[in-house]
Write a protein that holds these residues in place. Structure first.
Motif, PDB file in Angstrom:
ATOM      1  N   TYR A 141       0.674  -1.350   0.071  1.00 49.46           N
ATOM      2  CA  TYR A 141      -0.108   0.169  -0.136  1.00 49.46           C
ATOM      3  C   TYR A 141       0.773   1.244   0.110  1.00 49.46           C
ATOM      4  O   TYR A 141       1.934   1.308   0.218  1.00 49.46           O
ATOM      5  CB  TYR A 141      -1.021   0.002   1.212  1.00 49.46           C
ATOM      6  N   ALA A 142       0.215   2.222  -0.283  1.00 47.66           N
ATOM      7  CA  ALA A 142       1.022   3.786  -0.169  1.00 47.66           C
ATOM      8  C   ALA A 142      -0.322   4.634   0.673  1.00 47.66           C
ATOM      9  O   ALA A 142      -1.409   4.488   0.185  1.00 47.66           O
ATOM     10  CB  ALA A 142       1.330   4.112  -1.328  1.00 47.66           C
ATOM     11  N   ILE A 143       0.273   5.403   1.593  1.00 43.58           N
ATOM     12  CA  ILE A 143      -0.772   6.263   1.984  1.00 43.58           C
ATOM     13  C   ILE A 143      -0.457   8.036   1.521  1.00 43.58           C
ATOM     14  O   ILE A 143       0.680   8.251   1.420  1.00 43.58           O
ATOM     15  CB  ILE A 143      -0.710   6.412   3.813  1.00 43.58           C
ATOM     16  N   LEU A 144      -1.379   8.382   1.082  1.00 44.97           N
ATOM     17  CA  LEU A 144      -1.293   9.725   0.294  1.00 44.97           C
ATOM     18  C   LEU A 144      -1.271  10.752   1.296  1.00 44.97           C
ATOM     19  O   LEU A 144      -1.422  10.826   2.529  1.00 44.97           O
ATOM     20  CB  LEU A 144      -2.330   9.669  -0.546  1.00 44.97           C
ATOM     21  N   GLN A 165      -0.991   6.281 -15.851  1.00 46.65           N
ATOM     22  CA  GLN A 165      -0.931   6.926 -14.530  1.00 46.65           C
ATOM     23  C   GLN A 165      -2.413   6.755 -13.840  1.00 46.65           C
ATOM     24  O   GLN A 165      -3.396   6.992 -14.366  1.00 46.65           O
ATOM     25  CB  GLN A 165      -0.957   8.358 -14.691  1.00 46.65           C
ATOM     26  N   TYR A 166      -2.041   6.661 -12.581  1.00 46.74           N
ATOM     27  CA  TYR A 166      -3.407   6.666 -11.421  1.00 46.74           C
ATOM     28  C   TYR A 166      -3.346   8.143 -11.264  1.00 46.74           C
ATOM     29  O   TYR A 166      -2.391   8.556 -10.518  1.00 46.74           O
ATOM     30  CB  TYR A 166      -3.124   5.759 -10.412  1.00 46.74           C
ATOM     31  N   LYS A 167      -4.724   8.419 -10.897  1.00 52.50           N
ATOM     32  CA  LYS A 167      -4.815   9.918 -10.369  1.00 52.50           C
ATOM     33  C   LYS A 167      -6.281   9.681  -9.473  1.00 52.50           C
ATOM     34  O   LYS A 167      -7.073   9.040  -9.882  1.00 52.50           O
ATOM     35  CB  LYS A 167      -5.146  10.736 -11.381  1.00 52.50           C
ATOM     36  N   VAL A 168      -6.067  10.495  -8.544  1.00 50.67           N
ATOM     37  CA  VAL A 168      -7.376  10.897  -7.335  1.00 50.67           C
ATOM     38  C   VAL A 168      -7.717  12.071  -7.815  1.00 50.67           C
ATOM     39  O   VAL A 168      -7.161  13.258  -7.810  1.00 50.67           O
ATOM     40  CB  VAL A 168      -6.606  10.594  -5.886  1.00 50.67           C
ATOM     41  N   LEU A 169      -9.018  12.321  -7.824  1.00 48.02           N
ATOM     42  CA  LEU A 169      -9.693  13.668  -8.091  1.00 48.02           C
ATOM     43  C   LEU A 169     -10.510  13.912  -6.825  1.00 48.02           C
ATOM     44  O   LEU A 169     -11.182  12.962  -6.238  1.00 48.02           O
ATOM     45  CB  LEU A 169     -10.619  13.430  -9.122  1.00 48.02           C
ATOM     46  N   THR A 184      -1.506  13.084  -8.695  1.00 48.68           N
ATOM     47  CA  THR A 184      -1.061  11.797  -9.504  1.00 48.68           C
ATOM     48  C   THR A 184      -0.220  10.745  -8.892  1.00 48.68           C
ATOM     49  O   THR A 184       0.831  11.101  -8.295  1.00 48.68           O
ATOM     50  CB  THR A 184      -0.284  12.311 -10.716  1.00 48.68           C
ATOM     51  N   PHE A 185      -0.775   9.555  -8.763  1.00 47.82           N
ATOM     52  CA  PHE A 185      -0.166   8.533  -7.957  1.00 47.82           C
ATOM     53  C   PHE A 185       0.984   8.092  -8.436  1.00 47.82           C
ATOM     54  O   PHE A 185       1.052   7.412  -9.832  1.00 47.82           O
ATOM     55  CB  PHE A 185      -0.988   7.367  -7.650  1.00 47.82           C
ATOM     56  N   ASP A 189       6.937  13.904  -7.467  1.00 52.18           N
ATOM     57  CA  ASP A 189       6.521  14.724  -6.453  1.00 52.18           C
ATOM     58  C   ASP A 189       4.964  14.532  -6.063  1.00 52.18           C
ATOM     59  O   ASP A 189       4.251  15.200  -6.777  1.00 52.18           O
ATOM     60  CB  ASP A 189       6.780  16.339  -6.759  1.00 52.18           C
ATOM     61  N   MET A 190       4.639  13.792  -5.267  1.00 49.75           N
ATOM     62  CA  MET A 190       3.238  13.360  -5.284  1.00 49.75           C
ATOM     63  C   MET A 190       2.805  14.040  -4.361  1.00 49.75           C
ATOM     64  O   MET A 190       2.500  13.889  -3.087  1.00 49.75           O
ATOM     65  CB  MET A 190       3.258  11.810  -4.680  1.00 49.75           C
ATOM     66  N   THR A 191       1.971  15.266  -4.796  1.00 50.71           N
ATOM     67  CA  THR A 191       1.247  16.325  -3.857  1.00 50.71           C
ATOM     68  C   THR A 191       0.064  16.668  -4.656  1.00 50.71           C
ATOM     69  O   THR A 191      -0.354  16.250  -5.850  1.00 50.71           O
ATOM     70  CB  THR A 191       2.030  17.535  -3.867  1.00 50.71           C
ATOM     71  N   TRP A 192      -0.885  17.070  -4.041  1.00 48.66           N
ATOM     72  CA  TRP A 192      -2.250  17.465  -4.294  1.00 48.66           C
ATOM     73  C   TRP A 192      -2.017  18.758  -5.214  1.00 48.66           C
ATOM     74  O   TRP A 192      -1.521  19.922  -4.559  1.00 48.66           O
ATOM     75  CB  TRP A 192      -3.110  17.777  -3.159  1.00 48.66           C
ATOM     76  N   ARG A 193      -2.717  18.912  -6.429  1.00 47.47           N
ATOM     77  CA  ARG A 193      -2.483  19.945  -7.234  1.00 47.47           C
ATOM     78  C   ARG A 193      -3.769  20.697  -7.403  1.00 47.47           C
ATOM     79  O   ARG A 193      -4.790  20.165  -7.694  1.00 47.47           O
ATOM     80  CB  ARG A 193      -1.973  19.624  -8.558  1.00 47.47           C
ATOM     81  N   ARG A 194      -3.940  21.928  -7.537  1.00 48.11           N
ATOM     82  CA  ARG A 194      -5.010  22.629  -7.478  1.00 48.11           C
ATOM     83  C   ARG A 194      -5.481  22.631  -8.949  1.00 48.11           C
ATOM     84  O   ARG A 194      -4.687  22.927 -10.067  1.00 48.11           O
ATOM     85  CB  ARG A 194      -4.876  24.432  -7.226  1.00 48.11           C
TER      86      ARG A 194
END
Length: 409
Positions: A141-144, A165-169, A184-185, A189-194
């Motif tokens: 697993y990975a915790i975001l 690519q896996y993405k979370v909206l 973008t998982f 640089d796995m960060t939340w982008r506006r």
């Protein structure tokens, strides 16, 4: 062909028949093993062998801990003579990373779960847990990163097949502070982008991802339309994972969304307003979007004589590659059988299948989330995105202060 190539081909053939758990372990044996499993020849053979092994995946929650099972997904189940078939569920793993408990809720404001290309996304109560992506076969697993949201937390998970690519909206509460964001998982640089969605709306359904586009139902009744010519209360929100752009399709009523043979379809009960009536009959409508530009739909209907049972205890969970709509019971209890149902709207046929094997693990009533078309043997590159460890949990108040600073910019 020399003896070395023959031996190597035989090794690849044997490895390609193994479950994903074993492949993941062999990947860590040595650099030579990792190189073999990452080779194009093995990937192609691996996916070819797995293409015929579509499964039903069951994610079962008990006191915040998740367990994953799978069972064979039936193709053309109507050819069987029995009114009720039986399938065995195979246990994969119990999932509780660092005892991080994520309780299941049916309210979309407090819980999100999604499946895309072999991975599971789970996001519990925003005050309880951080978003988690895991492999249900292996438990890796990975915790975001923490995502602060105001009041409501709607999020959706999908896979973009071109860039792989896996993405979370994550959609913000439309009448409060905060911003819509995407992650973008697997990126460096796995960060939340506006991002910006031009039409304010409340999320009103779970999401479905079809060919790199996320779809979910939106409700605009309590929101400003921001200049959009909205002629209906409900809209299908379409988010292209590659371009990260939104478009919208107006619909007449509340409905569920499904992937029907690679096309978007809506599904609803014709008499939703009479949900709790004493009449046991219920008509299910399925509208398949054949042409997006012309808004042309193919329409099917099916009537159940036991409609109460389906609407109160059963959820629509997806469509098989052969076009059977799968329904699954929402709860498991050891006192009653657990069923899934295969409905073919074109043939107007229904087959019930009893799933056995949960009773060996659970004794109390549990929530069950079911997914169709799960592939156990997956591209090993996906396994490399997941780690057994995760960054330390930081108090939510710290992230809230960071979010406030970001929103004030």
């Amino acid at each position: 062909m020399n003896s070395y190539s023959l031996t190597n081909d035989l090794i690849l053939e044997i490895l390609s028949r193994l479950p994903a758990e074993s492949v993941a372990r062999f990947h860590c044996v040595s650099k030579r093993w990792a190189s073999t499993l990452d080779s194009p020849n093995f990937k192609e053979l691996f996916l070819t062998k797995s293409s015929a092994k579509s499964l039903l995946l069951f994610a079962i929650e008990e006191e915040g801990i998740w367990s994953f099972f799978s069972s064979p997904q039936l193709e053309n189940p109507y050819e069987k003579s029995s009114s009720t078939l039986v399938a065995a569920a195979a246990f994969h793993v119990k999932f509780s990373p660092d005892n991080l408990r994520i309780n299941h809720y049916y309210d979309l404001r407090y819980f999100s779960i999604g499946y895309a290309s072999g991975l599971i996304y789970i996001y519990g109560n925003r005050h309880q847990a951080r978003p988690v992506i895991c492999n249900p076969n292996t438990g890796r697993y990975a915790i975001l990163p923490y995502r602060y949201t105001y009041r409501k937390a709607y999020s959706f998970f999908g896979f973009e097949p071109i860039d792989k690519q896996y993405k979370v909206l994550s959609m913000a509460y439309p009448c409060g502070p905060g911003h819509d964001k995407v992650l973008t998982f697997g990126a460096g640089d796995m960060t939340w982008r506006r991002i910006k969605c031009s039409l304010r709306h409340d999320a009103y359904s779970e999401g479905v991802c079809i060919n790199g586009v996320l779809y979910y139902l939106g409700d605009t009744s309590d929101c400003y339309t921001d200049g959009h010519d909205v002629t209906s209360r409900y809209v299908i929100v379409c988010f292209d994972l590659r371009s990260e752009k939104f478009t919208f399709i107006g619909v007449e009523r509340s409905c569920g969304l499904i992937n029907y043979k690679g096309k978007l379809a809506v599904i609803f009960w014709e008499d939703d307003d009479d949900f709790y009536s004493e009449d046991g009959d219920a008509e299910l409508r399925v509208w398949v979007l054949e042409d997006v530009e012309k808004h042309e739909w193919s329409k099917y209907a099916y009537t159940w004589t036991n409609g109460k049972f389906f609407r109160r205890q059963v959820s629509m969970v997806g469509v098989t590659t052969s076009g059977d709509i799968v329904f699954s019971m929402r709860k498991y209890t050891s006192e009653e059988p657990f069923y899934v149902f295969y409905l073919n709207p074109e043939r107007k046929t229904l087959q019930r299948v009893e799933i056995q094997g949960f009773g060996e693990v659970f004794k109390e009533t549990c929530s069950v989330c079911t997914f169709v078309n799960h592939v156990q043997n997956r591209n090993v590159n996906h396994l490399k995105l997941l780690k057994s460890d995760h960054p330390p949990l930081v108090e939510p108040e710290y992230y809230e202060s960071l979010q406030s600073e970001s929103d004030s910019e």
